[in-house]
Design a protein around this motif. Structure first.
Motif, PDB file in Angstrom:
ATOM      1  N   MET A 172      -6.239  -0.368  -7.146  1.00 53.23           N
ATOM      2  CA  MET A 172      -6.939  -0.342  -5.880  1.00 53.23           C
ATOM      3  C   MET A 172      -5.960  -0.526  -4.721  1.00 53.23           C
ATOM      4  O   MET A 172      -6.160   0.041  -3.658  1.00 53.23           O
ATOM      5  N   LYS A 173      -4.897  -1.304  -4.939  1.00 50.68           N
ATOM      6  CA  LYS A 173      -3.914  -1.487  -3.869  1.00 50.68           C
ATOM      7  C   LYS A 173      -3.275  -0.160  -3.478  1.00 50.68           C
ATOM      8  O   LYS A 173      -3.035   0.091  -2.295  1.00 50.68           O
ATOM      9  N   ALA A 174      -3.010   0.696  -4.464  1.00 51.56           N
ATOM     10  CA  ALA A 174      -2.414   2.001  -4.162  1.00 51.56           C
ATOM     11  C   ALA A 174      -3.364   2.828  -3.305  1.00 51.56           C
ATOM     12  O   ALA A 174      -2.945   3.483  -2.349  1.00 51.56           O
ATOM     13  N   ALA A 175      -4.659   2.798  -3.613  1.00 51.94           N
ATOM     14  CA  ALA A 175      -5.638   3.553  -2.826  1.00 51.94           C
ATOM     15  C   ALA A 175      -5.732   2.985  -1.412  1.00 51.94           C
ATOM     16  O   ALA A 175      -5.799   3.739  -0.437  1.00 51.94           O
ATOM     17  N   GLN A 176      -5.721   1.660  -1.277  1.00 55.09           N
ATOM     18  CA  GLN A 176      -5.766   1.048   0.059  1.00 55.09           C
ATOM     19  C   GLN A 176      -4.531   1.424   0.868  1.00 55.09           C
ATOM     20  O   GLN A 176      -4.627   1.717   2.064  1.00 55.09           O
ATOM     21  N   THR A 177      -3.382   1.441   0.215  1.00 51.63           N
ATOM     22  CA  THR A 177      -2.145   1.839   0.891  1.00 51.63           C
ATOM     23  C   THR A 177      -2.245   3.275   1.384  1.00 51.63           C
ATOM     24  O   THR A 177      -1.875   3.588   2.524  1.00 51.63           O
ATOM     25  N   GLN A 178      -2.751   4.166   0.527  1.00 49.66           N
ATOM     26  CA  GLN A 178      -2.910   5.569   0.930  1.00 49.66           C
ATOM     27  C   GLN A 178      -3.914   5.706   2.069  1.00 49.66           C
ATOM     28  O   GLN A 178      -3.682   6.442   3.026  1.00 49.66           O
ATOM     29  N   LEU A 179      -5.031   4.998   1.997  1.00 48.85           N
ATOM     30  CA  LEU A 179      -6.038   5.050   3.068  1.00 48.85           C
ATOM     31  C   LEU A 179      -5.449   4.576   4.390  1.00 48.85           C
ATOM     32  O   LEU A 179      -5.760   5.110   5.452  1.00 48.85           O
ATOM     33  N   ASN A 180      -4.577   3.595   4.330  1.00 46.42           N
ATOM     34  CA  ASN A 180      -3.949   3.076   5.556  1.00 46.42           C
ATOM     35  C   ASN A 180      -3.034   4.112   6.203  1.00 46.42           C
ATOM     36  O   ASN A 180      -2.797   4.058   7.409  1.00 46.42           O
ATOM     37  N   ARG A 181      -2.530   5.067   5.426  1.00 49.31           N
ATOM     38  CA  ARG A 181      -1.739   6.164   6.007  1.00 49.31           C
ATOM     39  C   ARG A 181      -2.588   6.988   6.972  1.00 49.31           C
ATOM     40  O   ARG A 181      -2.062   7.652   7.852  1.00 49.31           O
ATOM     41  N   TYR A 182      -3.901   6.947   6.783  1.00 49.96           N
ATOM     42  CA  TYR A 182      -4.826   7.704   7.623  1.00 49.96           C
ATOM     43  C   TYR A 182      -5.503   6.799   8.650  1.00 49.96           C
ATOM     44  O   TYR A 182      -6.521   7.153   9.218  1.00 49.96           O
ATOM     45  N   GLY A 183      -4.925   5.617   8.862  1.00 47.05           N
ATOM     46  CA  GLY A 183      -5.408   4.728   9.908  1.00 47.05           C
ATOM     47  C   GLY A 183      -6.560   3.832   9.510  1.00 47.05           C
ATOM     48  O   GLY A 183      -7.256   3.309  10.378  1.00 47.05           O
ATOM     49  N   ALA A 184      -6.777   3.604   8.210  1.00 46.85           N
ATOM     50  CA  ALA A 184      -7.923   2.797   7.772  1.00 46.85           C
ATOM     51  C   ALA A 184      -7.813   1.330   8.194  1.00 46.85           C
ATOM     52  O   ALA A 184      -8.816   0.678   8.432  1.00 46.85           O
ATOM     53  N   GLY A 185      -6.605   0.785   8.253  1.00 46.76           N
ATOM     54  CA  GLY A 185      -6.428  -0.613   8.662  1.00 46.76           C
ATOM     55  C   GLY A 185      -6.955  -1.615   7.655  1.00 46.76           C
ATOM     56  O   GLY A 185      -7.428  -2.694   8.029  1.00 46.76           O
ATOM     57  N   LEU A 186      -6.884  -1.289   6.385  1.00 48.80           N
ATOM     58  CA  LEU A 186      -7.377  -2.187   5.337  1.00 48.80           C
ATOM     59  C   LEU A 186      -6.318  -3.202   4.918  1.00 48.80           C
ATOM     60  O   LEU A 186      -5.122  -2.912   4.951  1.00 48.80           O
ATOM     61  N   ALA A 187      -6.778  -4.375   4.491  1.00 47.91           N
ATOM     62  CA  ALA A 187      -5.881  -5.333   3.846  1.00 47.91           C
ATOM     63  C   ALA A 187      -5.571  -4.772   2.457  1.00 47.91           C
ATOM     64  O   ALA A 187      -6.477  -4.335   1.744  1.00 47.91           O
ATOM     65  N   VAL A 188      -4.305  -4.742   2.084  1.00 50.53           N
ATOM     66  CA  VAL A 188      -3.926  -4.224   0.766  1.00 50.53           C
ATOM     67  C   VAL A 188      -3.973  -5.392  -0.211  1.00 50.53           C
ATOM     68  O   VAL A 188      -2.973  -6.026  -0.526  1.00 50.53           O
ATOM     69  N   ASP A 189      -5.213  -5.683  -0.667  1.00 48.97           N
ATOM     70  CA  ASP A 189      -5.431  -6.854  -1.512  1.00 48.97           C
ATOM     71  C   ASP A 189      -5.979  -6.506  -2.892  1.00 48.97           C
ATOM     72  O   ASP A 189      -6.180  -7.380  -3.724  1.00 48.97           O
ATOM     73  N   GLY A 190      -6.247  -5.215  -3.129  1.00 47.35           N
ATOM     74  CA  GLY A 190      -6.746  -4.801  -4.432  1.00 47.35           C
ATOM     75  C   GLY A 190      -8.238  -5.015  -4.624  1.00 47.35           C
ATOM     76  O   GLY A 190      -8.784  -4.675  -5.667  1.00 47.35           O
ATOM     77  N   ALA A 191      -8.905  -5.589  -3.638  1.00 43.18           N
ATOM     78  CA  ALA A 191     -10.342  -5.847  -3.744  1.00 43.18           C
ATOM     79  C   ALA A 191     -11.121  -4.635  -3.247  1.00 43.18           C
ATOM     80  O   ALA A 191     -10.839  -4.098  -2.186  1.00 43.18           O
ATOM     81  N   PHE A 192     -12.122  -4.224  -4.043  1.00 38.58           N
ATOM     82  CA  PHE A 192     -12.952  -3.089  -3.657  1.00 38.58           C
ATOM     83  C   PHE A 192     -14.207  -3.624  -2.977  1.00 38.58           C
ATOM     84  O   PHE A 192     -15.284  -3.714  -3.558  1.00 38.58           O
ATOM     85  N   GLY A 193     -14.039  -3.986  -1.699  1.00 41.03           N
ATOM     86  CA  GLY A 193     -15.163  -4.517  -0.929  1.00 41.03           C
ATOM     87  C   GLY A 193     -15.835  -3.435  -0.113  1.00 41.03           C
ATOM     88  O   GLY A 193     -15.528  -2.249  -0.225  1.00 41.03           O
ATOM     89  N   ASP A 194     -16.775  -3.880   0.736  1.00 38.62           N
ATOM     90  CA  ASP A 194     -17.526  -2.950   1.569  1.00 38.62           C
ATOM     91  C   ASP A 194     -16.617  -2.160   2.508  1.00 38.62           C
ATOM     92  O   ASP A 194     -16.840  -0.975   2.744  1.00 38.62           O
ATOM     93  N   GLY A 195     -15.591  -2.810   3.045  1.00 45.25           N
ATOM     94  CA  GLY A 195     -14.678  -2.128   3.965  1.00 45.25           C
ATOM     95  C   GLY A 195     -13.936  -0.990   3.288  1.00 45.25           C
ATOM     96  O   GLY A 195     -13.832   0.112   3.821  1.00 45.25           O
ATOM     97  N   THR A 196     -13.411  -1.258   2.093  1.00 48.24           N
ATOM     98  CA  THR A 196     -12.700  -0.230   1.339  1.00 48.24           C
ATOM     99  C   THR A 196     -13.653   0.902   0.954  1.00 48.24           C
ATOM    100  O   THR A 196     -13.330   2.078   1.110  1.00 48.24           O
ATOM    101  N   ASP A 197     -14.841   0.546   0.487  1.00 50.03           N
ATOM    102  CA  ASP A 197     -15.831   1.550   0.108  1.00 50.03           C
ATOM    103  C   ASP A 197     -16.167   2.445   1.297  1.00 50.03           C
ATOM    104  O   ASP A 197     -16.197   3.676   1.177  1.00 50.03           O
ATOM    105  N   SER A 198     -16.376   1.848   2.455  1.00 49.19           N
ATOM    106  CA  SER A 198     -16.711   2.608   3.659  1.00 49.19           C
ATOM    107  C   SER A 198     -15.583   3.565   4.047  1.00 49.19           C
ATOM    108  O   SER A 198     -15.827   4.726   4.388  1.00 49.19           O
ATOM    109  N   LYS A 199     -14.336   3.088   3.983  1.00 50.24           N
ATOM    110  CA  LYS A 199     -13.195   3.932   4.356  1.00 50.24           C
ATOM    111  C   LYS A 199     -12.990   5.065   3.363  1.00 50.24           C
ATOM    112  O   LYS A 199     -12.631   6.175   3.745  1.00 50.24           O
ATOM    113  N   ILE A 200     -13.229   4.802   2.074  1.00 46.72           N
ATOM    114  CA  ILE A 200     -13.110   5.863   1.067  1.00 46.72           C
ATOM    115  C   ILE A 200     -14.149   6.944   1.336  1.00 46.72           C
ATOM    116  O   ILE A 200     -13.841   8.136   1.352  1.00 46.72           O
TER     117      ILE A 200
END
Length: 195
Positions: A1-29
């Protein structure tokens, strides 16, 4: 999940790279999937992962990474980039609209990168609509975007990129190490995204 958060942040997602699949990560995906023409199911399957890594949803088609207005608008919204048009429209064939139909993936990515690197609020005032100068590296061909001038953006461009002379129309030019060219046209920055 950290790899996906890192990739999403390349597109300006602004997620914490913590490996947790929370509502914020789900929304950005889901937002990312929607902006890339994928099923917005929140599942990072092979197609979503490929799009995260390459910036393109693939699918063949021979479009050389050209986006629809909706796909580019979704990408910009996810990154906090806004846009405006005098006609409040997105019709590519009207000079009073701001359209992203036919925008190159690299140009959209460049705008998102500019937003993240500069930390400035960005407003796009010109896209691929008719009415701009013609040429290979033109608005119509998806290489250029116009950005409203703000002191933040102007200070970033002039303080970060090398001054490279003036264009034939007198616009001051600044060239990024990537080769992208920023032209100060007085009432907006005309940016050519070459990479």
């Amino acid at each position: 999940m950290k790899a996906a958060q890192t990739q999403l942040n390349r597109y300006g997602a602004g997620l914490a790279v913590d490996g947790a699949f929370g509502d914020g990560t789900d929304s950005k995906i889901r937002s990312f999937q929607s902006s890339h023409g994928l099923d917005a199911d929140g599942i990072i399957g092979p197609d979503t992962w490929r799009a995260l890594v390459t910036g393109s949803s693939g699918g063949g088609g021979g479009d050389s990474g050209l986006l629809t207005h909706a796909a580019a608008a979704g990408k910009f919204s996810a990154a906090g980039v806004t846009w405006a048009s005098s006609g409040n429209c997105s019709n590519r064939n009207s000079t009073s609209c701001t359209s992203f139909d036919g925008l190159r993936q690299a140009s959209a990515d460049g705008a998102v990168t500019l937003r993240g690197a500069s930390g400035c609020a960005l407003t796009i005032t010109g896209g691929t609509e008719t009415g701009h100068a013609s040429g290979t590296y033109s608005h119509w061909n998806g290489y250029k975007l116009d950005f409203a001038i703000t002191s933040c953006l102007s200070n970033y461009v002039t303080g970060t990129f090398a001054y490279s002379g003036t264009r034939g129309d007198g616009a001051a030019l600044y060239t990024a190490p990537s080769g992208n060219v920023y032209a100060n046209e007085g009432n907006h920055w005309d940016v050519t995204f070459l990479n």
